[in-house]
Motif scaffolding. Structure first.
Motif, short mmCIF file in Angstrom:
data_model
loop_
_atom_site.label_atom_id
_atom_site.label_comp_id
_atom_site.label_asym_id
_atom_site.label_seq_id
_atom_site.Cartn_x
_atom_site.Cartn_y
_atom_site.Cartn_z
N GLN A 25 0.84 -1.20 0.00
CA GLN A 25 0.00 0.00 0.00
C GLN A 25 0.88 1.25 0.00
N TRP A 26 1.96 1.20 0.77
CA TRP A 26 2.83 2.38 0.85
C TRP A 26 3.31 2.78 -0.56
N VAL A 27 3.71 1.77 -1.32
CA VAL A 27 4.22 2.05 -2.67
C VAL A 27 3.11 2.66 -3.52
N ASP A 71 10.09 5.53 -3.48
CA ASP A 71 10.91 6.38 -4.32
C ASP A 71 11.06 7.73 -3.62
N PRO A 72 12.27 8.07 -3.19
CA PRO A 72 12.45 9.30 -2.41
C PRO A 72 12.07 10.57 -3.15
N THR A 73 11.87 10.49 -4.47
CA THR A 73 11.39 11.69 -5.17
C THR A 73 9.87 11.79 -5.08
N ARG A 74 9.22 10.72 -4.62
CA ARG A 74 7.75 10.74 -4.53
C ARG A 74 7.24 10.55 -3.11
N CYS A 75 8.14 10.36 -2.15
CA CYS A 75 7.71 10.22 -0.76
C CYS A 75 8.83 10.72 0.16
N THR A 76 8.50 10.90 1.41
CA THR A 76 9.51 11.31 2.40
C THR A 76 9.80 10.10 3.28
N LEU A 77 11.02 9.59 3.17
CA LEU A 77 11.41 8.40 3.94
C LEU A 77 12.45 8.82 4.98
N GLU A 296 21.98 6.51 3.04
CA GLU A 296 22.08 7.48 4.14
C GLU A 296 21.67 8.88 3.69
N ARG A 297 21.98 9.22 2.45
CA ARG A 297 21.58 10.54 1.94
C ARG A 297 20.06 10.64 1.81
N VAL A 298 19.44 9.55 1.41
CA VAL A 298 17.96 9.53 1.32
C VAL A 298 17.37 9.79 2.70
N LEU A 299 17.91 9.11 3.70
CA LEU A 299 17.37 9.26 5.07
C LEU A 299 17.62 10.67 5.61
N ALA A 300 18.78 11.24 5.27
CA ALA A 300 19.09 12.59 5.77
C ALA A 300 18.14 13.62 5.14
N ALA A 301 17.92 13.49 3.84
CA ALA A 301 17.01 14.45 3.17
C ALA A 301 15.59 14.27 3.70
N GLY A 302 15.21 13.01 3.92
CA GLY A 302 13.86 12.73 4.44
C GLY A 302 13.68 13.34 5.82
N ALA A 303 14.70 13.20 6.67
CA ALA A 303 14.61 13.72 8.04
C ALA A 303 14.52 15.24 8.02
#
Ligand code: AQP
Length: 327
Positions: A25-27, A71-77, A296-303
């Motif tokens: 569902q998340w996807v 997809d980090p361009t379509r969600c905040t992870l 790690e960059r995805v998580l940093a941008a999301g945070a």
């Protein structure tokens, strides 16, 4: 756009229940909603765990979620512990919720029975979960059926806070899948598949190699009358297999039952279907796991993004409840 928020505990390897009950569902929701997804590492502290292993699990969960299709361009992870407002808001909500409400939580009753020294955090876990959701003004929360009661508590606490102190929080709705909302353990079909319950043969993990999936499905408990029909009360083991086959093939479990005469044939095809379902995720997982920096960059941008939203909500709640703002 309505916002969704959902989380997953890095308390063990992700399994088919997590995938079918939540992650699929998340996807799908990334395109319909403003989606925020959180690795709830603070929740995982409620049970015993080795520190180094905890860190590995959180990183693995991030790789798993990306491999599943986030997809980090379509969600905040992001990781829950990277956004300090989760614990700050929890305190305000703990001073709003009651002991009686928390005492009624069936997941606490169930998990506390299995442990000797029960942590306070296990008891207050649903309040932290309420903070996770309310911080982001989430209108919808995709969860498996096991989280229904926690979501109801979130709504009640939010409503009470709003009634006492003014309209601060959005009241969220649970979004529970119609198929696969509760995937059961293959060895103990009366209980849900779970990360923290020791059931190596009953839990199919998303990263299990094909031969392990085949072995677990082959050993799944059924019954002795050999009659192929979908009857979760009388034949829970068989119903679990039919449910999984229904999810893997996009049909109803009753229809799947009509296609098979023998349990062995169903098990053979189910194992093959699960291997096919999980193979692409496993391939992508290996790629992410090899590129730690990128994850790690995805998580940093999301945070960073999550923090902006969470800060504003926390400030609203703190002002409403009567805390003196810092000069
Ligand atoms: N068996 C399940 N069937 C369907 N959905 C499930 N979920 C968990 N188990 C099943 C859903 O997965 C999401 C993430 O769950 P979680 O990791 O935050 O916590 P949980 O519900 O407590 O899951 P586990 O796997 O059983 O972990 P432990 O053992 O650590 O408690 C949620 O949306 C959940 O509904």
């Amino acid at each position: 756009m309505v916002r969704v928020l959902s989380g997953i505990q890095p308390s063990g390897a992700l399994h088919l229940g997590n995938y079918i009950g939540a992650l699929r569902q998340w996807v799908a929701f990334q395109d319909e909603y403003d989606a925020f997804y959180c690795i709830v590492d603070l929740h995982a502290l409620t049970l015993e765990g080795d520190p180094a292993e905890r860190r590995d699990r959180a990183f693995e969960a991030a790789c798993n979620l990306l491999a599943t299709g986030l997809d980090p361009t379509r969600c905040t992870l992001f990781c829950q512990s990277h956004v300090p407002e989760h614990t700050r808001l929890t305190w305000l909500l703990e001073c709003t919720a009651t002991m009686g409400e928390l005492n009624r939580m069936t997941q606490f009753k169930d998990k506390s029975r299995r442990h000797e020294a029960v942590r306070v955090g296990l008891f207050t876990y649903p309040v932290l979960m309420a903070a996770d959701i309310l911080l982001y003004d989430a209108g919808a929360v995709p969860v498996g059926d096991d989280q229904r009661q926690h979501l109801e508590l979130t709504r009640e606490v939010a409503q009470r806070f709003n009634n006492r102190y003014g309209e601060v929080f959005t009241i969220p709705e649970a979004v529970i899948p119609t198929v696969g909302a509760r995937v059961m353990d293959l060895q103990h079909p009366e209980r849900k598949m779970s990360k923290s319950v020791e059931s190596p043969l009953g839990t199919v993990n998303v990263l299990d190699p094909p031969e392990q999936i085949e072995h677990k499905v082959k050993r799944a408990v059924t019954d002795t009358d050999g009659e192929m029909r979908y009857d979760p009360d009388a034949k829970p083991g068989l119903a679990t297999l039919l449910d999984l086959m229904a999810v893997a093939t996009g049909r109803r479990p009753q229809e799947v039952a009509q296609d098979y005469g023998r349990y062995g044939d169903l098990k053979r095809d189910l194992a093959a279907a699960l291997v096919e379902l999980l193979e692409p995720i496993q391939k992508r997982y290996a790629e992410f796991a090899d590129d730690r920096g990128a994850v790690e960059r995805v998580l940093a941008a999301g945070a960073e993004h999550a923090h902006e939203v969470a800060q504003a909500t926390y400030a609203r709640a703190a002002a409403a409840i009567g805390l003196l703002p810092p000069a």
